[in-house]
Design a protein around this motif. Structure first.
Motif, PDB file in Angstrom:
ATOM      1  N   ARG A   1       0.861  -1.179   0.000  1.00  0.00           N
ATOM      2  CA  ARG A   1       0.000   0.000   0.000  1.00  0.00           C
ATOM      3  C   ARG A   1       0.900   1.232   0.000  1.00  0.00           C
ATOM      4  O   ARG A   1       1.661   1.448   0.932  1.00  0.00           O
ATOM      5  N   ILE A   2       0.803   2.013  -1.076  1.00  0.00           N
ATOM      6  CA  ILE A   2       1.599   3.237  -1.181  1.00  0.00           C
ATOM      7  C   ILE A   2       0.645   4.418  -1.056  1.00  0.00           C
ATOM      8  O   ILE A   2      -0.412   4.423  -1.674  1.00  0.00           O
ATOM      9  N   LYS A   3       1.028   5.380  -0.234  1.00  0.00           N
ATOM     10  CA  LYS A   3       0.181   6.549  -0.022  1.00  0.00           C
ATOM     11  C   LYS A   3       1.023   7.813  -0.066  1.00  0.00           C
ATOM     12  O   LYS A   3       2.192   7.797   0.304  1.00  0.00           O
TER      13      LYS A   3
ATOM     14  N   PHE B   1       5.361   3.721   2.015  1.00  0.00           N
ATOM     15  CA  PHE B   1       5.152   2.419   1.392  1.00  0.00           C
ATOM     16  C   PHE B   1       4.980   1.440   2.536  1.00  0.00           C
ATOM     17  O   PHE B   1       5.916   1.152   3.262  1.00  0.00           O
TER      18      PHE B   1
ATOM     19  N   MET C   1       1.340   4.179  -7.318  1.00  0.00           N
ATOM     20  CA  MET C   1       0.160   3.807  -6.540  1.00  0.00           C
ATOM     21  C   MET C   1      -0.817   3.022  -7.413  1.00  0.00           C
ATOM     22  O   MET C   1      -1.324   1.976  -7.015  1.00  0.00           O
TER      23      MET C   1
ATOM     24  N   ASN D   1      -0.663  -0.679  -5.751  1.00  0.00           N
ATOM     25  CA  ASN D   1      -1.520  -0.753  -4.559  1.00  0.00           C
ATOM     26  C   ASN D   1      -2.413  -1.981  -4.584  1.00  0.00           C
ATOM     27  O   ASN D   1      -3.044  -2.281  -5.598  1.00  0.00           O
TER      28      ASN D   1
END
Length: 188
Positions: free
Chosen positions: A102-104, A130, A182, A186
């Protein structure tokens, strides 16, 4: 030349080397091995430089212990004049199943002491992170033991493939940007 700071969170010391909490270190070590890079001890951490297609990625493993990671991040951002949007912090996440990515662009610390300290020192929640899923397969009250515990045999078997994917995430972040990364990774 565009510069990036890729920070893998973990705790120093042999007793932590293969723990779930040290996935940030493990990802950077995997990348370094693949590219024949070696880390050197520097102020507040271990550092190596990875060059790819006109970009320079400084791979940092803070040696400040997890709950003081922000100090190392802030120091190297300042020393190398790297903007927040070119920083990527790699951390473990209990809320994601094992190996999930999960990349934000920003967000809360999610109860993670490393992220909590970075947020405090940078005075911002706006920096890319990340999160690498370590799942939450522990009994009530066993969270610390689980996080600081070693990978199960099943996880160890799957880890190399997940680490390869993590390296692709880092390369994509530097070459294609956060939004594309993302979209591509993701939930994988």
């Amino acid at each position: 030349m565009k510069k990036f700071l890729i920070v893998g969170l973990g705790n120093i010391g042999a007793e932590y080397a293969n723990t779930r909490h040290n996935i940030g270190f493990k990802v950077l070590d995997h990348l370094a091995r693949k590219e024949s890079l070696s880390f050197e001890t520097v102020k507040l951490g271990s550092l190596t430089e990875y060059r790819i297609k006109g970009r320079t990625l400084l791979l940092l493993k803070p040696n400040t212990y997890m709950n003081l990671s922000g100090k190392a991040v802030q120091y190297w951002m300042g020393k190398e004049k790297i903007a927040k949007e070119n920083v990527l912090v790699i951390t473990d996440d209990l809320n994601l199943s094992f190996g999930t990515i999960r990349i934000k662009a920003k967000g809360s610390d999610g109860g993670h002491n490393g992220l909590k300290n970075i947020q405090l020192i940078l005075n911002s929640v706006e920096y890319p992170r990340f999160r690498f899923g370590i799942s939450d397969q522990f009994k009530k009250g066993q969270q610390v033991d689980y996080v600081l515990g070693e990978w199960s045999e099943e996880e160890k078997a799957k880890l190399p493939e997940r680490l390869d994917m993590a390296v692709e995430v880092i390369q994509s972040f530097a070459l294609s940007g956060l939004a594309n990364t993302m979209n591509t990774f993701n939930g994988k």
